[in-house]
Design an enzyme around this catalytic site. Sequence first.
Site, PDB file in Angstrom:
ATOM      1  N   LEU A 124      30.725  33.350  76.655  1.00 50.16           N
ATOM      2  CA  LEU A 124      31.810  33.864  77.482  1.00 50.16           C
ATOM      3  C   LEU A 124      32.117  35.280  77.030  1.00 50.16           C
ATOM      4  O   LEU A 124      31.985  35.597  75.842  1.00 50.16           O
ATOM      5  CB  LEU A 124      33.076  33.007  77.337  1.00 50.16           C
ATOM      6  CG  LEU A 124      33.007  31.536  77.771  1.00 50.16           C
ATOM      7  CD1 LEU A 124      34.330  30.837  77.457  1.00 50.16           C
ATOM      8  CD2 LEU A 124      32.681  31.411  79.248  1.00 50.16           C
ATOM      9  N   ASP A 125      32.555  36.123  77.952  1.00 55.49           N
ATOM     10  CA  ASP A 125      32.995  37.459  77.573  1.00 55.49           C
ATOM     11  C   ASP A 125      34.187  37.365  76.628  1.00 55.49           C
ATOM     12  O   ASP A 125      34.950  36.392  76.651  1.00 55.49           O
ATOM     13  CB  ASP A 125      33.422  38.253  78.816  1.00 55.49           C
ATOM     14  CG  ASP A 125      32.262  38.563  79.753  1.00 55.49           C
ATOM     15  OD1 ASP A 125      31.110  38.570  79.282  1.00 55.49           O
ATOM     16  OD2 ASP A 125      32.527  38.797  80.942  1.00 55.49           O
TER      17      ASP A 125
END
Length: 287
Positions: A124-125
Amino acid sequence: MPREAAGARLDRWLAGAIGATAERTRWLVETGRVRIRGKTCSPHRKLFGGEEVAVERPAPRAAEASGPALAVLYDDADCLVVAKPPGLAVEASAPGGASAVAAASRLGSFDVDGRAVPGLPHRLDRDTSGALLLARHDRALAALRAAFEAGAVEKEYLALVGGAPPREGRLDTPYGRDPADPRRFTTRFPSARRARLSWTVERALRGAALLRVRLETGRTHQIRVQLAEAGFPVLGDAAYGVRADAIARQALHAARLAFPRPSDGAPVEVRAPLPEDLERAIAALAG
């Protein structure tokens, strides 16, 4: 080993048998931790089939655990899902830095590539919150990566976007690095690589909407790029979207994961509750 393994190279067969990387498997063989009929051998040894292969796997090397306490959404002997808070990188950018991987290292035992840290089948960012799936050992990591590659993992996100998107929509576009800036991605040039997602509007807001986005592919920055270039930028996204008073980071949340359990393929579904900053942003835009 099965007789069908006859003719296979030891290191390649063993990598699949124990779910380890090729590099890790070669290291085990070259350091004498793999024996056939009690004898060490070369990684390139051809198998006859039906032999007994003994593997000694040393205890995983300890890793420094740092970072915030993470809420556990799912846990078993193969994997776990944690709720990653916004602002926390999945992997540290420098040794000893805080990360979701380092923080999760405190949550039970791990043995991935010889280290006592979780394995990453996806990412995930930094500023995206929500469900992050982690593997406890090499075999589970290989199984989860294969599930992602086969499209057997369902990923749903909640995105707070600007504009008034239609109640339902789907995007199927080219995707790749922006020729003008290789740090960014874009749909706006010919490419054989495709990116696909669909959405439904969960809630219409003042000048914005809360979308439930279903990813069909898992390209880097995909939701942020495709929605922005379709005219519905993610609020708070300084790179692709628009700044917003309601939220200080990109308003993107990994809300649901459904995946086959590595041990037996049984379906697992996990939902991550909305973080407080996103709840406040939705309330502010609803008024």
